[in-house]
Design a protein around this motif. Structure first.
Motif, PDB file in Angstrom:
ATOM      1  N   ARG A 198       0.757  -1.096  -0.007  1.00 35.99           N
ATOM      2  CA  ARG A 198       0.022  -0.093   0.097  1.00 35.99           C
ATOM      3  C   ARG A 198       1.034   1.368   0.097  1.00 35.99           C
ATOM      4  O   ARG A 198       0.434   2.150  -0.669  1.00 35.99           O
ATOM      5  CB  ARG A 198      -1.004  -0.080   1.252  1.00 35.99           C
ATOM      6  N   ASP A 199       2.020   1.445   0.848  1.00 31.96           N
ATOM      7  CA  ASP A 199       2.846   2.603   0.862  1.00 31.96           C
ATOM      8  C   ASP A 199       3.664   2.747  -0.532  1.00 31.96           C
ATOM      9  O   ASP A 199       3.372   3.825  -0.972  1.00 31.96           O
ATOM     10  CB  ASP A 199       3.831   2.318   1.676  1.00 31.96           C
ATOM     11  N   ALA A 200       3.821   1.728  -1.334  1.00 26.60           N
ATOM     12  CA  ALA A 200       4.384   1.856  -2.783  1.00 26.60           C
ATOM     13  C   ALA A 200       3.366   2.519  -3.575  1.00 26.60           C
ATOM     14  O   ALA A 200       3.906   3.284  -4.443  1.00 26.60           O
ATOM     15  CB  ALA A 200       4.965   0.510  -3.276  1.00 26.60           C
ATOM     16  N   GLU A 201       2.106   2.030  -3.476  1.00 24.59           N
ATOM     17  CA  GLU A 201       1.093   2.682  -4.407  1.00 24.59           C
ATOM     18  C   GLU A 201       0.835   4.044  -3.979  1.00 24.59           C
ATOM     19  O   GLU A 201       0.885   4.747  -5.004  1.00 24.59           O
ATOM     20  CB  GLU A 201      -0.358   1.804  -3.999  1.00 24.59           C
ATOM     21  N   LEU A 202       0.810   4.401  -2.632  1.00 26.54           N
ATOM     22  CA  LEU A 202       0.515   5.879  -2.478  1.00 26.54           C
ATOM     23  C   LEU A 202       1.939   6.580  -3.020  1.00 26.54           C
ATOM     24  O   LEU A 202       1.674   7.804  -3.661  1.00 26.54           O
ATOM     25  CB  LEU A 202       0.494   6.045  -1.099  1.00 26.54           C
ATOM     26  N   LEU A 203       3.180   6.191  -2.693  1.00 29.43           N
ATOM     27  CA  LEU A 203       4.302   6.807  -2.821  1.00 29.43           C
ATOM     28  C   LEU A 203       4.351   7.074  -4.553  1.00 29.43           C
ATOM     29  O   LEU A 203       5.023   7.885  -5.134  1.00 29.43           O
ATOM     30  CB  LEU A 203       5.525   6.320  -2.352  1.00 29.43           C
ATOM     31  N   SER A 204       3.905   6.261  -5.098  1.00 32.15           N
ATOM     32  CA  SER A 204       3.929   6.232  -6.922  1.00 32.15           C
ATOM     33  C   SER A 204       3.183   7.815  -7.380  1.00 32.15           C
ATOM     34  O   SER A 204       3.210   7.925  -8.414  1.00 32.15           O
ATOM     35  CB  SER A 204       3.430   5.013  -7.498  1.00 32.15           C
ATOM     36  N   ARG A 205       2.574   8.155  -6.332  1.00 32.07           N
ATOM     37  CA  ARG A 205       1.577   9.266  -6.823  1.00 32.07           C
ATOM     38  C   ARG A 205       2.509  10.369  -6.586  1.00 32.07           C
ATOM     39  O   ARG A 205       2.256  11.458  -7.161  1.00 32.07           O
ATOM     40  CB  ARG A 205       0.356   9.339  -5.852  1.00 32.07           C
ATOM     41  N   ILE A 206       3.605  10.532  -6.070  1.00 29.40           N
ATOM     42  CA  ILE A 206       4.521  11.508  -5.806  1.00 29.40           C
ATOM     43  C   ILE A 206       5.712  11.278  -6.829  1.00 29.40           C
ATOM     44  O   ILE A 206       6.408  10.219  -6.873  1.00 29.40           O
ATOM     45  CB  ILE A 206       5.266  11.692  -4.314  1.00 29.40           C
ATOM     46  N   VAL A 207       5.907  12.454  -7.655  1.00 30.17           N
ATOM     47  CA  VAL A 207       7.268  12.291  -8.801  1.00 30.17           C
ATOM     48  C   VAL A 207       7.808  13.724  -8.534  1.00 30.17           C
ATOM     49  O   VAL A 207       7.444  14.465  -8.053  1.00 30.17           O
ATOM     50  CB  VAL A 207       6.857  12.249 -10.271  1.00 30.17           C
ATOM     51  N   SER A 208       9.167  13.575  -9.119  1.00 27.97           N
ATOM     52  CA  SER A 208      10.131  14.761  -9.127  1.00 27.97           C
ATOM     53  C   SER A 208      10.578  14.758 -10.733  1.00 27.97           C
ATOM     54  O   SER A 208      10.948  13.745 -11.177  1.00 27.97           O
ATOM     55  CB  SER A 208      11.192  14.596  -8.105  1.00 27.97           C
ATOM     56  N   ASP A 209      10.526  16.021 -11.201  1.00 31.31           N
ATOM     57  CA  ASP A 209      10.938  16.242 -12.589  1.00 31.31           C
ATOM     58  C   ASP A 209      11.647  17.556 -12.503  1.00 31.31           C
ATOM     59  O   ASP A 209      11.104  18.557 -12.103  1.00 31.31           O
ATOM     60  CB  ASP A 209       9.807  16.326 -13.538  1.00 31.31           C
ATOM     61  N   PRO A 210      12.846  17.622 -13.123  1.00 27.91           N
ATOM     62  CA  PRO A 210      13.904  19.035 -13.189  1.00 27.91           C
ATOM     63  C   PRO A 210      12.842  20.029 -13.776  1.00 27.91           C
ATOM     64  O   PRO A 210      13.117  21.141 -13.673  1.00 27.91           O
ATOM     65  CB  PRO A 210      14.874  18.558 -13.772  1.00 27.91           C
ATOM     66  N   LYS A 211      12.021  19.666 -14.734  1.00 26.90           N
ATOM     67  CA  LYS A 211      11.267  20.764 -15.452  1.00 26.90           C
ATOM     68  C   LYS A 211      10.015  21.164 -14.802  1.00 26.90           C
ATOM     69  O   LYS A 211       9.276  22.100 -15.200  1.00 26.90           O
ATOM     70  CB  LYS A 211      10.909  19.840 -16.860  1.00 26.90           C
ATOM     71  N   ILE A 212       9.577  20.651 -13.485  1.00 26.40           N
ATOM     72  CA  ILE A 212       8.464  20.895 -12.987  1.00 26.40           C
ATOM     73  C   ILE A 212       8.964  21.389 -11.616  1.00 26.40           C
ATOM     74  O   ILE A 212       9.580  20.381 -10.656  1.00 26.40           O
ATOM     75  CB  ILE A 212       7.393  19.732 -12.899  1.00 26.40           C
ATOM     76  N   LEU A 213       8.599  22.722 -11.138  1.00 33.74           N
ATOM     77  CA  LEU A 213       9.036  23.191  -9.943  1.00 33.74           C
ATOM     78  C   LEU A 213      10.329  23.017  -9.357  1.00 33.74           C
ATOM     79  O   LEU A 213      10.535  22.650  -8.272  1.00 33.74           O
ATOM     80  CB  LEU A 213       7.865  22.621  -8.806  1.00 33.74           C
ATOM     81  N   THR A 214      11.429  22.972 -10.376  1.00 36.01           N
ATOM     82  CA  THR A 214      12.795  22.817 -10.089  1.00 36.01           C
ATOM     83  C   THR A 214      13.114  21.546  -9.255  1.00 36.01           C
ATOM     84  O   THR A 214      13.640  21.537  -8.194  1.00 36.01           O
ATOM     85  CB  THR A 214      13.235  24.193  -9.502  1.00 36.01           C
ATOM     86  N   ASP A 215      12.258  20.380  -9.771  1.00 35.62           N
ATOM     87  CA  ASP A 215      12.609  19.116  -9.130  1.00 35.62           C
ATOM     88  C   ASP A 215      11.884  18.846  -7.858  1.00 35.62           C
ATOM     89  O   ASP A 215      12.432  17.795  -7.056  1.00 35.62           O
ATOM     90  CB  ASP A 215      14.048  18.846  -9.195  1.00 35.62           C
ATOM     91  N   LYS A 216      11.138  19.776  -7.226  1.00 31.53           N
ATOM     92  CA  LYS A 216      10.306  19.347  -6.124  1.00 31.53           C
ATOM     93  C   LYS A 216       9.308  18.400  -6.148  1.00 31.53           C
ATOM     94  O   LYS A 216       8.736  18.123  -7.250  1.00 31.53           O
ATOM     95  CB  LYS A 216       9.645  20.761  -5.695  1.00 31.53           C
ATOM     96  N   PRO A 217       9.231  17.377  -5.169  1.00 33.59           N
ATOM     97  CA  PRO A 217       8.467  16.369  -5.274  1.00 33.59           C
ATOM     98  C   PRO A 217       6.870  16.988  -5.408  1.00 33.59           C
ATOM     99  O   PRO A 217       6.385  17.993  -4.579  1.00 33.59           O
ATOM    100  CB  PRO A 217       8.501  15.618  -4.003  1.00 33.59           C
ATOM    101  N   VAL A 218       6.265  16.524  -6.226  1.00 36.34           N
ATOM    102  CA  VAL A 218       4.852  17.136  -6.739  1.00 36.34           C
ATOM    103  C   VAL A 218       4.043  15.971  -6.883  1.00 36.34           C
ATOM    104  O   VAL A 218       4.245  14.744  -6.841  1.00 36.34           O
ATOM    105  CB  VAL A 218       4.776  17.791  -7.849  1.00 36.34           C
ATOM    106  N   ILE A 219       2.490  15.980  -6.720  1.00 33.07           N
ATOM    107  CA  ILE A 219       1.621  15.361  -6.972  1.00 33.07           C
ATOM    108  C   ILE A 219       1.660  14.743  -8.350  1.00 33.07           C
ATOM    109  O   ILE A 219       1.515  15.951  -9.238  1.00 33.07           O
ATOM    110  CB  ILE A 219       0.118  15.603  -6.380  1.00 33.07           C
ATOM    111  N   LYS A 220       1.702  13.445  -8.855  1.00 31.43           N
ATOM    112  CA  LYS A 220       1.860  13.182 -10.391  1.00 31.43           C
ATOM    113  C   LYS A 220       0.382  13.849 -10.939  1.00 31.43           C
ATOM    114  O   LYS A 220      -0.610  13.903 -10.668  1.00 31.43           O
ATOM    115  CB  LYS A 220       1.783  11.749 -10.467  1.00 31.43           C
ATOM    116  N   GLY A 221       0.822  14.559 -12.225  1.00 28.38           N
ATOM    117  CA  GLY A 221       0.202  14.926 -13.196  1.00 28.38           C
ATOM    118  C   GLY A 221      -0.584  16.573 -12.667  1.00 28.38           C
ATOM    119  O   GLY A 221      -1.262  17.133 -13.050  1.00 28.38           O
ATOM    120  N   THR A 222       0.204  17.031 -11.666  1.00 21.60           N
ATOM    121  CA  THR A 222      -0.032  18.341 -10.921  1.00 21.60           C
ATOM    122  C   THR A 222       1.238  19.218 -10.717  1.00 21.60           C
ATOM    123  O   THR A 222       2.292  18.721 -10.968  1.00 21.60           O
ATOM    124  CB  THR A 222      -0.782  18.207  -9.732  1.00 21.60           C
ATOM    125  N   ARG A 223       1.063  20.621 -10.564  1.00 15.82           N
ATOM    126  CA  ARG A 223       2.160  21.196 -10.147  1.00 15.82           C
ATOM    127  C   ARG A 223       1.877  21.794  -8.612  1.00 15.82           C
ATOM    128  O   ARG A 223       2.469  22.632  -8.067  1.00 15.82           O
ATOM    129  CB  ARG A 223       2.106  22.652 -11.014  1.00 15.82           C
TER     130      ARG A 223
END
Length: 71
Positions: free
Chosen positions: A1-26
């Motif tokens: 369950r934890d892995a499933e929840l954590l998969s919703r959080i992503v980091s991308d250098p092109k979005i908010l300078t690589d801050k962890p964000v909710i996938k599909g959002t800013r």
């Protein structure tokens, strides 16, 4: 369950300078946790930001908790 929840959080250098964000959002984990820390309820956050789910909020809290453990 934890892995499933954590998969919703992503980091991308092109979005908010690589801050962890909710996938599909800013919306950063930091932003959501800060709203909750300052008294917003999960339901208020969900009403304000269309498309967010309770699991997104749980994912932010779990990510923040895990971040504290790993430091």
């Amino acid at each position: 369950r934890d892995a499933e929840l954590l998969s919703r959080i992503v980091s991308d250098p092109k979005i908010l300078t690589d801050k962890p964000v909710i996938k599909g959002t800013r919306l950063s984990v930091e932003f959501i946790v800060n709203l909750l820390a300052h008294g917003s309820s999960a339901d208020e956050v969900l009403q304000e930001y269309d498309g967010l789910t309770h699991d997104d909020i749980k994912a932010c809290l779990l990510f923040a908790a895990r971040s504290l453990v790993s430091t």
